[in-house]
Design a protein around this motif. Sequence first.
Motif, PDB file in Angstrom:
ATOM      1  N   ASN A  83      41.828  30.377  31.276  1.00 16.34           N
ATOM      2  CA  ASN A  83      42.975  30.576  32.156  1.00 16.34           C
ATOM      3  C   ASN A  83      43.810  29.311  32.258  1.00 16.34           C
ATOM      4  OD1 ASN A  83      43.416  33.152  33.938  1.00 16.34           O
ATOM      5  ND2 ASN A  83      41.240  33.037  33.483  1.00 16.34           N
ATOM      6  N   TYR A  84      43.152  28.174  32.398  1.00 16.13           N
ATOM      7  CA  TYR A  84      43.880  26.906  32.484  1.00 16.13           C
ATOM      8  C   TYR A  84      44.704  26.689  31.219  1.00 16.13           C
ATOM      9  CZ  TYR A  84      45.015  22.052  33.275  1.00 16.13           C
ATOM     10  OH  TYR A  84      45.710  20.882  33.459  1.00 16.13           O
ATOM     11  N   GLN A  85      44.113  26.914  30.058  1.00 14.78           N
ATOM     12  CA  GLN A  85      44.830  26.726  28.792  1.00 14.78           C
ATOM     13  C   GLN A  85      45.988  27.715  28.653  1.00 14.78           C
ATOM     14  OE1 GLN A  85      44.598  24.295  26.479  1.00 14.78           O
ATOM     15  NE2 GLN A  85      43.168  23.353  27.898  1.00 14.78           N
ATOM     16  N   ALA A  86      45.752  28.961  29.020  1.00 13.49           N
ATOM     17  CA  ALA A  86      46.813  29.971  28.930  1.00 13.49           C
ATOM     18  C   ALA A  86      47.937  29.654  29.902  1.00 13.49           C
ATOM     19  CB  ALA A  86      46.245  31.359  29.194  1.00 13.49           C
ATOM     20  N   ALA A  87      47.584  29.179  31.073  1.00 14.16           N
ATOM     21  CA  ALA A  87      48.506  28.733  32.123  1.00 14.16           C
ATOM     22  C   ALA A  87      49.336  29.860  32.727  1.00 14.16           C
ATOM     23  CB  ALA A  87      49.404  27.589  31.633  1.00 14.16           C
ATOM     24  N   PHE A  88      50.092  30.553  31.897  1.00 12.14           N
ATOM     25  CA  PHE A  88      51.021  31.573  32.387  1.00 12.14           C
ATOM     26  C   PHE A  88      50.326  32.935  32.434  1.00 12.14           C
ATOM     27  CE2 PHE A  88      53.492  28.126  30.612  1.00 12.14           C
ATOM     28  CZ  PHE A  88      54.339  27.840  31.661  1.00 12.14           C
ATOM     29  N   THR A  89      49.430  33.063  33.384  1.00 11.92           N
ATOM     30  CA  THR A  89      48.654  34.288  33.556  1.00 11.92           C
ATOM     31  C   THR A  89      49.274  35.129  34.664  1.00 11.92           C
ATOM     32  OG1 THR A  89      47.200  33.169  35.119  1.00 11.92           O
ATOM     33  CG2 THR A  89      46.514  33.171  32.797  1.00 11.92           C
ATOM     34  N   SER A  90      48.790  36.354  34.814  1.00 17.78           N
ATOM     35  CA  SER A  90      49.303  37.192  35.899  1.00 17.78           C
ATOM     36  C   SER A  90      48.783  36.674  37.241  1.00 17.78           C
ATOM     37  CB  SER A  90      48.906  38.652  35.695  1.00 17.78           C
ATOM     38  OG  SER A  90      47.512  38.781  35.767  1.00 17.78           O
ATOM     39  N   LYS A  91      49.499  37.004  38.292  1.00 21.48           N
ATOM     40  CA  LYS A  91      49.108  36.552  39.638  1.00 21.48           C
ATOM     41  C   LYS A  91      47.760  37.105  40.048  1.00 21.48           C
ATOM     42  CE  LYS A  91      53.787  36.070  41.355  1.00 21.48           C
ATOM     43  NZ  LYS A  91      54.818  36.601  42.239  1.00 21.48           N
ATOM     44  N   ASP A  92      47.442  38.285  39.545  1.00 25.48           N
ATOM     45  CA  ASP A  92      46.208  38.945  39.974  1.00 25.48           C
ATOM     46  C   ASP A  92      45.232  39.133  38.813  1.00 25.48           C
ATOM     47  OD1 ASP A  92      47.712  40.815  38.647  1.00 25.48           O
ATOM     48  OD2 ASP A  92      47.665  42.317  40.236  1.00 25.48           O
ATOM     49  N   SER A  93      45.068  38.102  37.994  1.00 25.68           N
ATOM     50  CA  SER A  93      44.217  38.218  36.802  1.00 25.68           C
ATOM     51  C   SER A  93      42.750  38.475  37.144  1.00 25.68           C
ATOM     52  CB  SER A  93      44.339  36.973  35.921  1.00 25.68           C
ATOM     53  OG  SER A  93      43.888  35.829  36.615  1.00 25.68           O
ATOM     54  N   GLN A  94      42.337  38.198  38.369  1.00 28.26           N
ATOM     55  CA  GLN A  94      40.959  38.447  38.796  1.00 28.26           C
ATOM     56  C   GLN A  94      40.761  39.877  39.300  1.00 28.26           C
ATOM     57  OE1 GLN A  94      38.608  35.740  38.571  1.00 28.26           O
ATOM     58  NE2 GLN A  94      40.319  34.887  37.442  1.00 28.26           N
ATOM     59  N   ASN A  95      41.856  40.607  39.464  1.00 26.53           N
ATOM     60  CA  ASN A  95      41.812  41.956  40.019  1.00 26.53           C
ATOM     61  C   ASN A  95      41.612  42.965  38.880  1.00 26.53           C
ATOM     62  OD1 ASN A  95      42.595  44.571  40.902  1.00 26.53           O
ATOM     63  ND2 ASN A  95      43.852  43.691  42.524  1.00 26.53           N
ATOM     64  N   LYS A  96      40.401  43.477  38.782  1.00 31.61           N
ATOM     65  CA  LYS A  96      40.043  44.366  37.676  1.00 31.61           C
ATOM     66  C   LYS A  96      40.878  45.647  37.673  1.00 31.61           C
ATOM     67  CE  LYS A  96      36.001  46.527  35.597  1.00 31.61           C
ATOM     68  NZ  LYS A  96      34.544  46.656  35.706  1.00 31.61           N
ATOM     69  N   GLU A  97      41.069  46.248  38.836  1.00 38.15           N
ATOM     70  CA  GLU A  97      41.850  47.488  38.897  1.00 38.15           C
ATOM     71  C   GLU A  97      43.272  47.260  38.418  1.00 38.15           C
ATOM     72  OE1 GLU A  97      41.645  49.385  42.725  1.00 38.15           O
ATOM     73  OE2 GLU A  97      39.460  49.505  42.648  1.00 38.15           O
ATOM     74  N   ALA A  98      43.894  46.162  38.853  1.00 38.34           N
ATOM     75  CA  ALA A  98      45.264  45.849  38.434  1.00 38.34           C
ATOM     76  C   ALA A  98      45.318  45.590  36.925  1.00 38.34           C
ATOM     77  CB  ALA A  98      45.798  44.646  39.201  1.00 38.34           C
TER      78      ALA A  98
END
Length: 158
Positions: free
Chosen positions: A27-42
């Motif tokens: 995630n740190y390397q990708a940097a530009f992740t979604s706001k809710d990347s930890q939310n499995k349903e989303a």
Amino acid sequence: MEDIKLRPTVVSDLEILFQIQLDEESNYQAAFTSKDSQNKEAYLAKYTRLLNEPTVNNQTIIVDGVIAGSIAKFVMEGDAEITYWIDKKFWGHGIATTALKNLLTIEKTRPIFGRVAFDNLGSQKVLENCGFIRIGTDKGFANARQTEIEEFIYRLDS
């Protein structure tokens, strides 16, 4: 050398791909992740929808029969862009470079762009190894870092 293949992503791949993208360093390397990347349903809802989006070409990267990540072409603001995510345990084996070269034989849209965090040297090397040329920079808010950072913009014309 591992056997590296691409195949169209299917809904049943999404559970594994979700688990892969949870890695903190990735995630740190990708940097530009979604706001809710930890939310499995989303995550599952978003990517299930994208599997049916005609402007998106989602491919699952298979290494020696195991899902090792994903790679895709998508359209943002009228431009074709690529994105990929490799399971950290597969980093440093040339898998991203091979997967991108394979995608570029399937996906003929040109020009095609890639964007990468200024300090993600691995992804910069992948793009350059595949013929992408750095054409500029931009700044944006990196959700994974909770700050604005610089990103490099790459372009492939042929």
